[in-house]
Design an enzyme around this catalytic site. Structure first.
Site, mmCIF file in Angstrom:
data_model
loop_
_atom_site.group_PDB
_atom_site.id
_atom_site.type_symbol
_atom_site.label_atom_id
_atom_site.label_comp_id
_atom_site.label_asym_id
_atom_site.label_seq_id
_atom_site.Cartn_x
_atom_site.Cartn_y
_atom_site.Cartn_z
ATOM 1 N N VAL A 168 -4.645 -82.892 -30.505
ATOM 2 C CA VAL A 168 -5.999 -83.260 -30.922
ATOM 3 C C VAL A 168 -7.054 -82.534 -30.097
ATOM 4 O O VAL A 168 -8.157 -82.268 -30.581
ATOM 5 C CB VAL A 168 -6.215 -84.788 -30.865
ATOM 6 N N SER A 334 -7.065 -80.406 -35.086
ATOM 7 C CA SER A 334 -7.654 -80.714 -33.782
ATOM 8 C C SER A 334 -9.065 -81.261 -33.968
ATOM 9 O O SER A 334 -9.716 -81.045 -34.995
ATOM 10 C CB SER A 334 -7.700 -79.463 -32.902
ATOM 11 N N HIS A 335 -9.550 -81.983 -32.946
ATOM 12 C CA HIS A 335 -10.894 -82.543 -33.013
ATOM 13 C C HIS A 335 -11.941 -81.465 -33.265
ATOM 14 O O HIS A 335 -12.861 -81.653 -34.063
ATOM 15 C CB HIS A 335 -11.225 -83.261 -31.708
ATOM 16 N N ALA A 336 -11.823 -80.332 -32.571
ATOM 17 C CA ALA A 336 -12.831 -79.281 -32.704
ATOM 18 C C ALA A 336 -12.890 -78.753 -34.129
ATOM 19 O O ALA A 336 -13.975 -78.520 -34.676
ATOM 20 C CB ALA A 336 -12.539 -78.151 -31.733
#
Length: 378
Positions: A168, A334-336
């Site tokens: 993540v 992933s969060h980004a």
């Protein structure tokens, strides 16, 4: 006195979006780690610190879920909703143990509501009023493998060894799978050089780097759970999960707020173009700004192309400044990457050695739909 809430009884108004969703899953018999919630009222009543009464309540609640390591996670009232996930914008603390450490983590979760990245995220979402915040305390799953899946017509999974924080946060390029119908239609080996276990980051054994971290049977079991969760919650879900031994645990579920980039096949002129994973669709041109850490943030100017090894949630304030993002590691889930898609910011992920392949100030075109970064004027 603040009365803590058993996770199974959590509701959005008192326990925030993250905990409320997990309560629904727990009530439906899904495998959720046991835990409790420090409700929004505790944050609203706090006068700069945690009271002794609250620490006493935490001590008693910990006896109910057993001695061991814990995950302490924010659960804001606006978090994990259909309008904005706030993916990674509030803090999580892993490997916490004992009431004093839990109390400190709770304090820091509360403070993260006012971090630069959280304030910038709310501003870009047009949320003038800040939410209030609960804190979720759960038994930590000591994961052998963990990751994320996006459900939908097709289900995409990304995974790596150890805790899912590696996936993540974008610190590894994970293994990935696509399941269509009941069949695995895509498998790709990532570059899983490190893993996180509790609070320790260590090197992955060479033999484990060169093999997929999930079997097809495990992928199938995860997808079945994912479809069950999506049916229960009424739409495609972004689900964090972990496997310990042979047991699957569901750690979080939030609505999918932006579609994944469609697959494209393009011809590439090798002398000018670099190829990575399409992370967020769109086209942008501008000068590259190679950023190696927060100390470099002041160098970033509006319209720059952010080039970095990876981005974790602390970097997302830059997403309101730059024209595109290019990374050396990270996956679509992933969060980004999620925040880039929410913001409509082109992103290309997992271009090996891109921070050395592109020098600072190089003029490039970033195509987030095809995963292509092209040098211009050279």
């Amino acid at each position: 006195m603040v009365l803590l809430i058993n996770l199974a009884d959590a509701e959005a108004a008192t326990s925030g979006g993250k905990a409320a969703v997990l309560a629904r899953l727990l009530q439906a018999g899904l495998p959720i780690p046991p835990g409790f919630v420090i409700p929004t009222s505790a944050y609203e009543q706090a006068d700069g610190d945690i009271s002794a009464d609250l620490v006493d309540e935490i001590t008693q609640a910990l006896l109910q879920i057993g001695d061991g390591y814990l995950a302490v996670r924010s659960s804001a009232t606006s978090e994990d909703t259909a309008h904005a996930t706030a993916a990674g914008q509030h803090d999580t603390f892993l490997g916490v143990r004992g009431p004093d450490e839990v109390a400190d983590a709770v304090r820091r979760c509360w403070a993260s509501l006012w971090s630069e990245r959280a304030v910038a995220y709310r501003r870009r979402q047009g949320n003038a009023q800040p939410p209030t915040i609960a804190v979720l305390v759960q038994r930590l799953v000591d994961a052998d493998v963990a990751g994320v899946m996006f459900t939908g017509d097709d289900t995409r999974l990304e995974a790596s060894w150890g805790l899912g924080e590696s996936v993540v946060s974008g610190h590894v390029t994970p293994d990935s799978w696509v399941v269509s119908g009941g069949a695995v239609t895509h498998r790709a080996l990532g570059t899983k050089k490190t893993r996180i276990d509790r609070t320790v980051t260590r090197e992955v054994e060479p033999a484990d780097r060169d093999r997929l971290c999930l079997t097809d049977d495990e992928v199938t079991r995860l997808v079945q759970l994912g479809r069950q969760i999506a049916d229960l919650l009424g739409g495609p879900q972004d689900i964090e999960w972990a496997i310990s031994g042979s047991r699957i645990w569901i750690l979080q579920s939030r609505p999918v707020t932006s579609a994944l980039p469609a697959a494209h096949t393009v011809a590439v002129e090798e002398s000018k173009a670099l190829r990575g994973t399409p992370g967020s669709p769109g086209l942008a041109t501008g000068p590259t700004r190679v950023v190696r850490g927060p100390a470099d943030f002041p160098r970033v100017r509006p319209g720059d192309i952010l080039v970095c090894r990876t981005t974790d949630p602390a970097w997302t304030p830059l997403f309101g400044v730059v024209a595109a993002v290019v990374t050396e590691t990270g996956g679509l889930l992933s969060h980004a990457a999620i925040v880039a898609r929410e913001q409509g910011l082109p992103a290309v992920l997992a271009i090996p050695d891109v921070t050395t392949a592109l020098h600072d100030g190089a003029h490039v075109e970033v195509d987030g739909s095809t995963g292509r970064v092209t040098r211009l004027g050279c």
